[in-house]
Design a protein around this motif. Structure first.
Motif, PDB file in Angstrom:
ATOM      1  N   LEU A   1      41.674  29.972  40.324  1.00 35.17           N
ATOM      2  CA  LEU A   1      42.656  31.031  40.563  1.00 35.17           C
ATOM      3  C   LEU A   1      42.330  31.822  41.816  1.00 35.17           C
ATOM      4  N   ALA A   2      41.080  31.804  42.216  1.00 38.15           N
ATOM      5  CA  ALA A   2      40.630  32.721  43.247  1.00 38.15           C
ATOM      6  C   ALA A   2      41.289  32.481  44.605  1.00 38.15           C
ATOM      7  N   GLY A   3      41.819  31.307  44.840  1.00 40.97           N
ATOM      8  CA  GLY A   3      42.423  31.033  46.128  1.00 40.97           C
ATOM      9  C   GLY A   3      43.832  31.567  46.298  1.00 40.97           C
ATOM     10  N   VAL A   4      44.418  32.150  45.240  1.00 42.42           N
ATOM     11  CA  VAL A   4      45.764  32.707  45.364  1.00 42.42           C
ATOM     12  C   VAL A   4      45.676  34.075  46.029  1.00 42.42           C
ATOM     13  N   ASP A   5      46.815  34.693  46.276  1.00 43.58           N
ATOM     14  CA  ASP A   5      46.832  35.983  46.970  1.00 43.58           C
ATOM     15  C   ASP A   5      46.482  37.150  46.044  1.00 43.58           C
ATOM     16  N   ILE A   6      47.082  37.161  44.866  1.00 44.19           N
ATOM     17  CA  ILE A   6      46.895  38.259  43.926  1.00 44.19           C
ATOM     18  C   ILE A   6      46.631  37.677  42.543  1.00 44.19           C
ATOM     19  N   VAL A   7      45.558  38.126  41.889  1.00 49.97           N
ATOM     20  CA  VAL A   7      45.253  37.690  40.531  1.00 49.97           C
ATOM     21  C   VAL A   7      45.413  38.866  39.579  1.00 49.97           C
ATOM     22  N   PHE A   8      46.204  38.652  38.535  1.00 47.29           N
ATOM     23  CA  PHE A   8      46.370  39.624  37.461  1.00 47.29           C
ATOM     24  C   PHE A   8      45.446  39.235  36.311  1.00 47.29           C
ATOM     25  N   VAL A   9      44.844  40.234  35.687  1.00 47.90           N
ATOM     26  CA  VAL A   9      43.911  40.003  34.587  1.00 47.90           C
ATOM     27  C   VAL A   9      44.387  40.768  33.354  1.00 47.90           C
ATOM     28  N   MET A  10      44.375  40.097  32.199  1.00 45.40           N
ATOM     29  CA  MET A  10      44.671  40.757  30.926  1.00 45.40           C
ATOM     30  C   MET A  10      43.696  40.226  29.883  1.00 45.40           C
TER      31      MET A  10
ATOM     32  N   VAL B   1      34.754  37.959  33.534  1.00 40.15           N
ATOM     33  CA  VAL B   1      35.695  37.077  34.233  1.00 40.15           C
ATOM     34  C   VAL B   1      35.829  37.422  35.712  1.00 40.15           C
ATOM     35  N   THR B   2      35.276  38.563  36.116  1.00 34.44           N
ATOM     36  CA  THR B   2      35.350  38.931  37.531  1.00 34.44           C
ATOM     37  C   THR B   2      34.006  38.769  38.234  1.00 34.44           C
ATOM     38  N   THR B   3      32.964  39.431  37.709  1.00 33.69           N
ATOM     39  CA  THR B   3      31.666  39.428  38.395  1.00 33.69           C
ATOM     40  C   THR B   3      30.660  38.463  37.785  1.00 33.69           C
ATOM     41  N   GLY B   4      30.970  37.884  36.635  1.00 33.18           N
ATOM     42  CA  GLY B   4      30.038  36.987  35.969  1.00 33.18           C
ATOM     43  C   GLY B   4      29.984  35.613  36.597  1.00 33.18           C
ATOM     44  N   GLU B   5      29.083  34.783  36.062  1.00 32.10           N
ATOM     45  CA  GLU B   5      28.962  33.403  36.543  1.00 32.10           C
ATOM     46  C   GLU B   5      30.275  32.669  36.325  1.00 32.10           C
ATOM     47  N   GLY B   6      30.781  32.068  37.371  1.00 33.62           N
ATOM     48  CA  GLY B   6      32.063  31.374  37.281  1.00 33.62           C
ATOM     49  C   GLY B   6      33.251  32.308  37.304  1.00 33.62           C
ATOM     50  N   GLY B   7      33.031  33.600  37.579  1.00 34.07           N
ATOM     51  CA  GLY B   7      34.114  34.571  37.622  1.00 34.07           C
ATOM     52  C   GLY B   7      34.868  34.548  38.943  1.00 34.07           C
TER      53      GLY B   7
ATOM     54  N   LEU C   1      38.405  33.755  47.901  1.00 37.80           N
ATOM     55  CA  LEU C   1      38.667  34.910  47.047  1.00 37.80           C
ATOM     56  C   LEU C   1      40.123  35.356  47.155  1.00 37.80           C
ATOM     57  N   PRO C   2      40.661  35.924  46.092  1.00 36.61           N
ATOM     58  CA  PRO C   2      41.999  36.508  46.195  1.00 36.61           C
ATOM     59  C   PRO C   2      41.954  37.749  47.086  1.00 36.61           C
ATOM     60  N   GLN C   3      43.108  38.165  47.555  1.00 33.11           N
ATOM     61  CA  GLN C   3      43.164  39.393  48.348  1.00 33.11           C
ATOM     62  C   GLN C   3      43.138  40.636  47.453  1.00 33.11           C
ATOM     63  N   ILE C   4      43.710  40.506  46.264  1.00 31.71           N
ATOM     64  CA  ILE C   4      43.820  41.644  45.349  1.00 31.71           C
ATOM     65  C   ILE C   4      43.575  41.169  43.925  1.00 31.71           C
ATOM     66  N   ILE C   5      42.847  41.966  43.145  1.00 30.36           N
ATOM     67  CA  ILE C   5      42.744  41.780  41.692  1.00 30.36           C
ATOM     68  C   ILE C   5      43.455  42.953  41.039  1.00 30.36           C
ATOM     69  N   VAL C   6      44.351  42.641  40.121  1.00 27.59           N
ATOM     70  CA  VAL C   6      45.093  43.663  39.373  1.00 27.59           C
ATOM     71  C   VAL C   6      44.718  43.524  37.911  1.00 27.59           C
ATOM     72  N   ASP C   7      44.013  44.514  37.381  1.00 27.59           N
ATOM     73  CA  ASP C   7      43.609  44.431  35.982  1.00 27.59           C
ATOM     74  C   ASP C   7      44.541  45.265  35.119  1.00 27.59           C
ATOM     75  N   CYS C   8      45.194  44.608  34.158  1.00 26.92           N
ATOM     76  CA  CYS C   8      46.156  45.264  33.268  1.00 26.92           C
ATOM     77  C   CYS C   8      45.576  45.538  31.881  1.00 26.92           C
ATOM     78  N   SER C   9      44.288  45.296  31.696  1.00 26.05           N
ATOM     79  CA  SER C   9      43.635  45.480  30.402  1.00 26.05           C
ATOM     80  C   SER C   9      43.387  46.964  30.136  1.00 26.05           C
ATOM     81  N   THR C  10      43.061  47.275  28.877  1.00 19.08           N
ATOM     82  CA  THR C  10      42.631  48.630  28.521  1.00 19.08           C
ATOM     83  C   THR C  10      41.121  48.596  28.376  1.00 19.08           C
ATOM     84  N   VAL C  11      40.425  49.113  29.393  1.00 20.37           N
ATOM     85  CA  VAL C  11      38.967  49.072  29.421  1.00 20.37           C
ATOM     86  C   VAL C  11      38.448  50.453  29.828  1.00 20.37           C
ATOM     87  N   SER C  12      37.148  50.612  29.775  1.00 18.64           N
ATOM     88  CA  SER C  12      36.553  51.900  30.133  1.00 18.64           C
ATOM     89  C   SER C  12      36.622  52.130  31.639  1.00 18.64           C
ATOM     90  N   ALA C  13      36.614  53.398  32.026  1.00 15.33           N
ATOM     91  CA  ALA C  13      36.590  53.741  33.446  1.00 15.33           C
ATOM     92  C   ALA C  13      35.316  53.232  34.106  1.00 15.33           C
TER      93      ALA C  13
END
Length: 301
Positions: A59-68, A78-84, A91-103
């Motif tokens: 997925l990393a070669g696309v322009d924008i990756v959305f994460v849920m 899934v972002t900074t881990g091995e194989g993330g 690398l994508p140009q932008i990562i958009v995370d739509c999950s509910t996670v801690s600040a």
């Protein structure tokens, strides 16, 4: 937006909500590649025209990756881990995370992304999958304004309300506050419904009255129906709501903000989980209240 842009999009995480959201991008004419840990869950999106990939790094070669994903640890993995995403050669140009996670988790991923030259937008969504599919979701985003301006046409495909809350992790706090409010409203609803019911008022009559009053809302309509029918088919289960209350109360402690009502509701959610409703919808707070009132002594019918 009509889907005329040529950017290539990726979608990571095709659970129930992710499938609906990615489906909206496909319906809008976007070019979307998808990945999910359980690959079979990408099938509905492939049928709509998505391309399934075998690994996150594809997925990393696309322009924008959305994460849920479901939780903070999942986002980090899934972002900074091995194989993330950030381990790929391209690398994508932008990562958009739509999950509910801690600040804190969001800030960690943002820093790692920016260090790699990738922009990061935190964009959690409000609404269950059915509501989002019906066009009644809302997204709150935070991150650099220029990143938001580039991504907002896609977010607007997913939800009619899209708000920019600030330059960093402000959207995380907004979403957690929203979910605290969900729990508090639900607890208030189950309390007054139980009181009316024990006084001889049919649940359906009471809920119909509330819905026709100034207190009526889409949310009360849906949760009221669940109470009347004792139908706890999960749209958002008690374990997930407890996670968000954990996050909200932790934020409140850090900022020295008293949350007496939220603290009480947190314990009632825990009680519902203890009664066996962990995987059921948080409307099952009614079961705790009705049992405490001496009205129920068995499982939900």
């Amino acid at each position: 937006m009509s889907g005329t842009r040529s950017e290539r999009l990726g979608w990571l995480g095709t659970g129930r909500m992710g499938t609906v959201m990615a489906g909206a991008l496909l319906d809008g004419g976007s070019d979307v590649s998808v990945w999910n840990r359980t690959s079979s869950k990408t099938a509905p999106l492939v049928e709509k025209g998505a391309k399934a990939v075998d690994s996150i790094t594809e997925l990393a070669g696309v322009d924008i990756v959305f994460v849920m994903v479901s939780a903070s640890a999942d986002l980090i993995k899934v972002t900074t881990g091995e194989g993330g995403l950030l381990s790929a050669e391209r690398l994508p140009q932008i990562i958009v995370d739509c999950s509910t996670v801690s600040a804190e988790a969001s800030a960690e991923v943002r820093a790692a992304a920016e260090a790699a030259g990738v922009a990061f937008l935190a964009s959690p969504i409000s609404g269950n999958p059915a509501m989002v599919e019906d066009g009644r979701g809302a997204i709150v985003a935070s991150g650099p304004r220029e990143t938001y301006d580039r991504v907002v046409p896609y977010l607007s495909m997913i939800a009619p309300t899209v708000v920019h809350a600030g330059p960093a992790e402000q959207s995380r706090l907004v979403k957690i506050c929203h979910n605290l409010f969900l729990g508090m409203i639900t607890q208030a609803l189950v309390e007054v419904t139980t009181l009316a019911e024990k006084g001889g008022v049919p649940k359906a009559a009471f809920v119909d009255f509330i819905n026709g009053s100034v207190l009526g809302s889409t949310f009360i309509k849906h949760k009221g129906r669940a109470l009347v029918e004792r139908d706890y088919t999960p749209t958002f289960n008690n374990k997930m709501l407890r996670k968000d209350f954990d996050l909200g109360l932790a934020a409140a402690r850090e900022m020295e903000v008293p949350l007496p009502v939220s603290s009480m509701v947190h314990q009632l959610i825990q009680t519902a989980i203890g009664h066996g409703f962990a995987e059921q919808d948080y409307a099952a707070l009614y079961e705790v209240e009705a049992r405490a009132a001496g009205m129920l002594d068995g499982d939900a019918s």
